[in-house]
Design a protein around this motif. Structure first.
Motif, PDB file in Angstrom:
ATOM      1  N   LEU A  81      25.088  38.685  64.503  1.00  0.00           N
ATOM      2  CA  LEU A  81      25.227  37.726  63.419  1.00  0.00           C
ATOM      3  C   LEU A  81      23.898  37.179  62.929  1.00  0.00           C
ATOM      4  N   PRO A  82      23.712  37.105  61.617  1.00  0.00           N
ATOM      5  CA  PRO A  82      22.530  36.457  61.052  1.00  0.00           C
ATOM      6  C   PRO A  82      22.687  34.937  61.130  1.00  0.00           C
ATOM      7  N   ILE A  83      21.595  34.259  60.963  1.00  0.00           N
ATOM      8  CA  ILE A  83      21.611  32.807  61.160  1.00  0.00           C
ATOM      9  C   ILE A  83      22.525  32.110  60.148  1.00  0.00           C
ATOM     10  N   SER A  84      22.641  32.671  58.969  1.00  0.00           N
ATOM     11  CA  SER A  84      23.490  32.034  57.952  1.00  0.00           C
ATOM     12  C   SER A  84      24.940  31.943  58.421  1.00  0.00           C
ATOM     13  N   ILE A  85      25.420  32.988  59.052  1.00  0.00           N
ATOM     14  CA  ILE A  85      26.797  32.998  59.560  1.00  0.00           C
ATOM     15  C   ILE A  85      26.938  32.030  60.732  1.00  0.00           C
ATOM     16  N   VAL A  86      25.939  32.015  61.581  1.00  0.00           N
ATOM     17  CA  VAL A  86      25.989  31.108  62.728  1.00  0.00           C
ATOM     18  C   VAL A  86      25.988  29.657  62.250  1.00  0.00           C
ATOM     19  N   MET A  87      25.268  29.403  61.187  1.00  0.00           N
ATOM     20  CA  MET A  87      25.297  28.051  60.607  1.00  0.00           C
ATOM     21  C   MET A  87      26.723  27.666  60.204  1.00  0.00           C
ATOM     22  N   GLN A  88      27.415  28.599  59.564  1.00  0.00           N
ATOM     23  CA  GLN A  88      28.789  28.315  59.154  1.00  0.00           C
ATOM     24  C   GLN A  88      29.701  28.112  60.364  1.00  0.00           C
ATOM     25  N   ILE A 122      18.577  28.436  73.828  1.00  0.00           N
ATOM     26  CA  ILE A 122      19.131  29.746  73.478  1.00  0.00           C
ATOM     27  C   ILE A 122      17.978  30.725  73.303  1.00  0.00           C
ATOM     28  N   SER A 123      18.293  31.994  73.374  1.00  0.00           N
ATOM     29  CA  SER A 123      17.284  33.043  73.172  1.00  0.00           C
ATOM     30  C   SER A 123      17.884  34.170  72.354  1.00  0.00           C
ATOM     31  N   PRO A 124      18.153  33.904  71.078  1.00  0.00           N
ATOM     32  CA  PRO A 124      18.752  34.965  70.264  1.00  0.00           C
ATOM     33  C   PRO A 124      17.837  36.178  70.160  1.00  0.00           C
ATOM     34  N   ALA A 125      18.440  37.346  70.004  1.00  0.00           N
ATOM     35  CA  ALA A 125      17.673  38.571  69.833  1.00  0.00           C
ATOM     36  C   ALA A 125      16.968  38.547  68.482  1.00  0.00           C
ATOM     37  N   ARG A 126      16.096  39.506  68.272  1.00  0.00           N
ATOM     38  CA  ARG A 126      15.394  39.624  66.991  1.00  0.00           C
ATOM     39  C   ARG A 126      15.587  41.021  66.424  1.00  0.00           C
ATOM     40  N   SER A 127      15.687  41.078  65.120  1.00  0.00           N
ATOM     41  CA  SER A 127      15.713  42.377  64.450  1.00  0.00           C
ATOM     42  C   SER A 127      14.304  42.964  64.475  1.00  0.00           C
ATOM     43  N   GLU A 128      14.196  44.186  64.031  1.00  0.00           N
ATOM     44  CA  GLU A 128      12.870  44.809  63.970  1.00  0.00           C
ATOM     45  C   GLU A 128      11.933  43.982  63.109  1.00  0.00           C
ATOM     46  N   GLY A 129      12.463  43.396  62.088  1.00  0.00           N
ATOM     47  CA  GLY A 129      11.657  42.585  61.183  1.00  0.00           C
ATOM     48  C   GLY A 129      11.570  41.123  61.583  1.00  0.00           C
ATOM     49  N   ASN A 130      11.936  40.827  62.821  1.00  0.00           N
ATOM     50  CA  ASN A 130      11.764  39.488  63.400  1.00  0.00           C
ATOM     51  C   ASN A 130      12.819  38.464  62.990  1.00  0.00           C
ATOM     52  N   LYS A 131      13.877  38.907  62.373  1.00  0.00           N
ATOM     53  CA  LYS A 131      14.967  37.988  62.071  1.00  0.00           C
ATOM     54  C   LYS A 131      15.832  37.766  63.307  1.00  0.00           C
ATOM     55  N   ARG A 132      16.226  36.509  63.487  1.00  0.00           N
ATOM     56  CA  ARG A 132      17.110  36.185  64.613  1.00  0.00           C
ATOM     57  C   ARG A 132      18.481  36.831  64.424  1.00  0.00           C
ATOM     58  N   MET A 133      18.989  37.461  65.458  1.00  0.00           N
ATOM     59  CA  MET A 133      20.337  38.023  65.435  1.00  0.00           C
ATOM     60  C   MET A 133      21.104  37.456  66.623  1.00  0.00           C
ATOM     61  N   PHE A 134      22.247  36.839  66.337  1.00  0.00           N
ATOM     62  CA  PHE A 134      22.972  36.096  67.366  1.00  0.00           C
ATOM     63  C   PHE A 134      24.184  36.851  67.877  1.00  0.00           C
ATOM     64  N   SER A 135      24.423  36.711  69.167  1.00  0.00           N
ATOM     65  CA  SER A 135      25.651  37.239  69.766  1.00  0.00           C
ATOM     66  C   SER A 135      26.730  36.161  69.746  1.00  0.00           C
ATOM     67  N   LEU A 136      27.943  36.560  70.046  1.00  0.00           N
ATOM     68  CA  LEU A 136      29.023  35.584  70.147  1.00  0.00           C
ATOM     69  C   LEU A 136      28.757  34.621  71.302  1.00  0.00           C
ATOM     70  N   ASN A 137      28.120  35.102  72.348  1.00  0.00           N
ATOM     71  CA  ASN A 137      27.727  34.189  73.421  1.00  0.00           C
ATOM     72  C   ASN A 137      26.760  33.133  72.911  1.00  0.00           C
ATOM     73  N   ASP A 138      25.849  33.540  72.057  1.00  0.00           N
ATOM     74  CA  ASP A 138      24.919  32.565  71.477  1.00  0.00           C
ATOM     75  C   ASP A 138      25.681  31.492  70.715  1.00  0.00           C
ATOM     76  N   VAL A 139      26.680  31.912  69.977  1.00  0.00           N
ATOM     77  CA  VAL A 139      27.474  30.948  69.215  1.00  0.00           C
ATOM     78  C   VAL A 139      28.190  29.986  70.158  1.00  0.00           C
ATOM     79  N   ASP A 140      28.763  30.540  71.201  1.00  0.00           N
ATOM     80  CA  ASP A 140      29.397  29.681  72.206  1.00  0.00           C
ATOM     81  C   ASP A 140      28.406  28.662  72.751  1.00  0.00           C
ATOM     82  N   ALA A 141      27.208  29.149  73.066  1.00  0.00           N
ATOM     83  CA  ALA A 141      26.187  28.257  73.619  1.00  0.00           C
ATOM     84  C   ALA A 141      25.850  27.159  72.624  1.00  0.00           C
ATOM     85  N   LEU A 142      25.719  27.520  71.365  1.00  0.00           N
ATOM     86  CA  LEU A 142      25.372  26.518  70.356  1.00  0.00           C
ATOM     87  C   LEU A 142      26.479  25.477  70.215  1.00  0.00           C
TER      88      LEU A 142
END
Lengths: 133, 133
Positions: free
Chosen positions: A18-25, A43-63
């Motif tokens: 998930l991109p950060i925009s979706i996680v915000m929602q 939290i320690s979200p993963a990063r895309s090749e271009g350094n964008k944060r990519m979140f797992s469902l676990n990350d969302v739970d944590a947030l």
DNA sequence: TTTTTATGTCAGAAAACCTAACATAAATTT
DNA sequence: AAATTTATGTTAGGTTTTCTGACATAAAAA
């Protein structure tokens, strides 16, 4: 007839999807808040090749949990300590943990004293129910 | 102790969550392919406010199925017809469906004649297993 | 009162994504 | 066989999203 490709119930909770925009929602947190929590290692979200944060469902739970803790008046340091303690459950109830244990008590005591009798009864993460079935 | 905020198993299959980059990884399709299938109305992913495609898990399932159909030699028109037929299952087995039914038979016949004895045995969507548990 | 905490806001840069157009090999139709 | 169609690749220019870093601030803590 049912079809084979049903990944819905099989997605890994740890997959960065998930991109950060979706996680915000999903969490109703601002990007600033999410980045701040990462900066403080909650939290320690993963990063895309271009350094964008990519979140797992676990990350969302944590947030969502972090949000809940903050709403309860626990500060970032307290949440981090709670996480640290969770990480070593095997030492729990054995030898006294010197400072660590005392710190936890202080946190819990402060939480009680700070509770401000908010008494937000019953409805936990209520708003999110609209996202789920 | 279990925690409350576990959304993992409750995410709506229809919620637009995933950017195209992730869907590319999950399906091993190119962006070009995904957009082409949308252009031909095999999928209808949601859009962000800024017009970016956002995919649900159902969309991913659909894409995996489309990929499978194409691998079997069925063309876009055939897949679309299959979808159309699926949408009216109640008329099925009642009155003859004039052209529609004949068209389906042609599709199925062509599929058999075109099968080229590829015989890709057993392993369905095998590569994706690495993404799931 | 001073400092810290958690968050807002803004700016500039980079990444991701968009549509549209042209290219093409393979399959189909004429 | 030649012409057309299909499914996909590639490239270009433009817009959206996200990034980091800096400065601002109200509320809480020291």
């Amino acid at each position: 007839m049912k079809w084979v490709n049903n990944m819905t119930h099989r997605v890994r909770r740890t997959m960065p999807l998930l991109p950060i925009s979706i996680v915000m929602q999903l969490t109703e947190l601002t990007a600033r808040q999410i980045r701040y929590y990462e900066e403080h290692e909650l939290i320690s979200p993963a990063r895309s090749e271009g350094n964008k944060r990519m979140f797992s469902l676990n990350d969302v739970d944590a947030l969502l949990e972090i949000k809940d803790f903050l709403d309860q008046g626990i500060n970032i340091a307290g949440i981090k300590k709670i996480y640290d303690l969770r990480a070593q459950p095997e030492i729990e109830k054995t030898a006294p943990q010197t400072i660590t244990d005392a710190e936890l008590r202080k946190i819990l005591r402060d939480e009680i004293l700070n509770s401000k009798s908010l008494d937000r009864g019953g409805i936990r993460q209520g708003d999110l129910s609209r996202f789920f079935k």
